[in-house]
Design an enzyme around this catalytic site. Structure first.
Site, PDB file in Angstrom:
ATOM      1  N   HIS A 180       0.807  -0.980   0.057  1.00 47.64           N
ATOM      2  CA  HIS A 180      -0.082   0.080   0.079  1.00 47.64           C
ATOM      3  C   HIS A 180       0.786   1.082  -0.064  1.00 47.64           C
ATOM      4  O   HIS A 180       1.716   1.506   0.835  1.00 47.64           O
ATOM      5  CB  HIS A 180      -0.816  -0.024   1.306  1.00 47.64           C
TER       6      HIS A 180
ATOM      7  N   ASP B 255      -1.723   3.961  -5.033  1.00 49.95           N
ATOM      8  CA  ASP B 255      -2.441   3.101  -3.932  1.00 49.95           C
ATOM      9  C   ASP B 255      -1.852   1.804  -3.903  1.00 49.95           C
ATOM     10  O   ASP B 255      -1.715   1.196  -2.688  1.00 49.95           O
ATOM     11  CB  ASP B 255      -4.101   2.963  -4.394  1.00 49.95           C
TER      12      ASP B 255
ATOM     13  N   SER C  70      -3.869   5.360   5.856  1.00 50.22           N
ATOM     14  CA  SER C  70      -4.645   5.688   4.647  1.00 50.22           C
ATOM     15  C   SER C  70      -5.348   7.003   5.227  1.00 50.22           C
ATOM     16  O   SER C  70      -5.590   7.097   6.140  1.00 50.22           O
ATOM     17  CB  SER C  70      -5.949   4.382   4.680  1.00 50.22           C
ATOM     18  N   GLY C  71      -5.357   7.930   3.945  1.00 44.91           N
ATOM     19  CA  GLY C  71      -5.962   9.274   4.234  1.00 44.91           C
ATOM     20  C   GLY C  71      -4.946  10.303   4.697  1.00 44.91           C
ATOM     21  O   GLY C  71      -5.232  11.628   5.094  1.00 44.91           O
ATOM     22  N   VAL C  72      -3.517   9.961   4.985  1.00 47.71           N
ATOM     23  CA  VAL C  72      -2.657  10.633   5.289  1.00 47.71           C
ATOM     24  C   VAL C  72      -2.035  11.908   4.374  1.00 47.71           C
ATOM     25  O   VAL C  72      -1.416  12.612   4.553  1.00 47.71           O
ATOM     26  CB  VAL C  72      -1.404  10.039   6.036  1.00 47.71           C
TER      27      VAL C  72
ATOM     28  N   GLY D 107       2.280   5.320   4.377  1.00 47.14           N
ATOM     29  CA  GLY D 107       1.762   5.894   5.356  1.00 47.14           C
ATOM     30  C   GLY D 107       0.070   5.363   5.459  1.00 47.14           C
ATOM     31  O   GLY D 107      -0.325   4.718   4.677  1.00 47.14           O
TER      32      GLY D 107
ATOM     33  N   ARG E 140      15.973  14.704  13.510  1.00 45.91           N
ATOM     34  CA  ARG E 140      16.015  16.147  12.989  1.00 45.91           C
ATOM     35  C   ARG E 140      17.570  16.311  12.326  1.00 45.91           C
ATOM     36  O   ARG E 140      17.491  17.407  11.583  1.00 45.91           O
ATOM     37  CB  ARG E 140      15.989  17.221  14.331  1.00 45.91           C
TER      38      ARG E 140
ATOM     39  N   LYS F 209      -1.039  10.816   1.002  1.00 47.01           N
ATOM     40  CA  LYS F 209      -0.009  10.144  -0.216  1.00 47.01           C
ATOM     41  C   LYS F 209      -0.489  10.344  -1.596  1.00 47.01           C
ATOM     42  O   LYS F 209       0.445  11.016  -2.310  1.00 47.01           O
ATOM     43  CB  LYS F 209      -0.032   8.475  -0.052  1.00 47.01           C
ATOM     44  N   SER F 210      -1.577  10.479  -1.942  1.00 46.51           N
ATOM     45  CA  SER F 210      -2.030  10.598  -3.394  1.00 46.51           C
ATOM     46  C   SER F 210      -1.871  12.031  -3.775  1.00 46.51           C
ATOM     47  O   SER F 210      -1.414  12.434  -4.829  1.00 46.51           O
ATOM     48  CB  SER F 210      -3.403  10.061  -3.873  1.00 46.51           C
TER      49      SER F 210
END
EC number: 2.7.11.-
Length: 320
Positions: free
Chosen positions: A139, A178, A156-158, A154, A244, A160-161
């Site tokens: 994914h 996806d 789903s919904g973060v 990451g 960092r 990426k697309s």
């Protein structure tokens, strides 16, 4: 992912000529190993790799000529096993008549090429290794950023697309959205591609499915790419510590291949496309021998040393 290739596919991809057996091109090839019969022409079949493609070149056909007709007939009949996918004859050599009959009886195709045995062996092995390699579906989104294949992962919904779409808009190229099919080309090379049904497509929440090649042109897509870097997007929380300085050296192993990995916190207002673009450029700089973290550490140590020496001199002057 298919675990076999048909002889027809091999003919099309490696540009072989069908010399005999056009009706049998749907036979299955299940291994990338290719056999060059040698001991078999001496009558030794105890360890005959019948499931492999059988490649005959100048050496094999010349040796066969020194055998009697009866020996050639016997040995070539034994070489035509039910699991043998095909025979390939290099350098435009003629088909031995005994092989012609044995292969026809066993319904095995015979293919030909003008290339030498070494050349066609390399071509067939490269194609079969890639096609028959075990594949894994991940994914994520795979984007080529200035020659660096970046796998964005990451939850789903973060985002990426959406981030990948911004990267495409900035001139980079999409490989898969996806679902990414990955396979190891060798111990150090991981390759990713899109499932056939998802090629060139992206799903953007609120818009739906878009065709990247139609909206941005064929220059915005690639069929496959080596995965050189993994960028993992994580929702930012105060209790999670992120690297960092860039000296952590995180990696992730996929299909036995170790790939460098960086984790990027996702927070409102951050331009993820630019951050990922910078991560790819930084990776490229590191592969060329430049390490920004190492340079920073060296400069910092130099500054500390200079300050220490200056303070030491000042202390001595005060004492005097």
């Amino acid at each position: 992912m298919p675990n076999n290739v048909t002889v027809q596919e091999l003919v099309d991809k490696v540009r072989l000529k069908v010399l005999q057996g056009e009706d049998y091109l749907q036979r299955k090839i299940t291994t990338s190993d290719i056999s060059r019969p040698a001991l078999e022409f001496a009558g030794y079949f105890k360890h005959y790799p019948a499931a492999r493609i059988q490649l005959l070149g100048i050496t094999e056909t010349s040796f066969a000529k020194d055998l009697t007709h009866e020996q050639r007939e016997e040995y070539m009949t034994k070489m035509c096993m039910p699991q043998t996918p095909c025979f390939v004859i290099s350098t435009n050599l003629p088909i031995p008549k005994e092989l012609k009959k044995a292969a026809e009886d066993a319904k095995i195709p015979i293919l030909g090429t003008h290339l030498t045995s070494s050349q066609i062996l390399s071509n067939m092995t490269s194609y079969l290794l890639e096609r028959l390699a075990p594949r894994k579906s991940l994914h994520g989104v795979l984007v080529d950023i200035s020659g660096v294949g970046v796998l964005i992962t990451g939850d789903s919904g973060v985002g990426k697309s959406e981030t990948a779409l911004e990267l495409v808009r900035r001139g980079h190229r999409l490989i898969a959205d996806d679902r990414v099919e990955v396979y190891a080309r060798d111990e150090q090379t991981l390759v990713g591609t899109a499932p056939q049904i998802l090629k060139h497509l992206m799903e953007i929440r609120g818009i739906g499915i878009i065709d990247v090649s139609t909206l941005y042109g064929t220059g915005a897509i690639m069929p496959s790419d080596q995965i050189s870097l993994i960028v993992h997007l994580e929702t930012w929380t105060p209790d999670v510590q992120f690297d960092r300085l860039g000296d952590r050296g995180d990696t992730q192993t996929i299909q036995g291949v170790i790939v460098p990995k960086v984790s990027v916190p996702v927070k409102t207002g951050r331009n993820l496309a630019i951050i990922i673009e910078s991560a790819a450029m930084n990776y490229r700089a590191e592969t060329m021998g430049y390490d920004a973290t190492e340079t920073f550490d060296r400069n910092l140590n130099q500054l500390i040393k200079q300050n220490s020496e200056r303070d030491s001199k000042n202390n001595k002057g005060s004492a005097n």
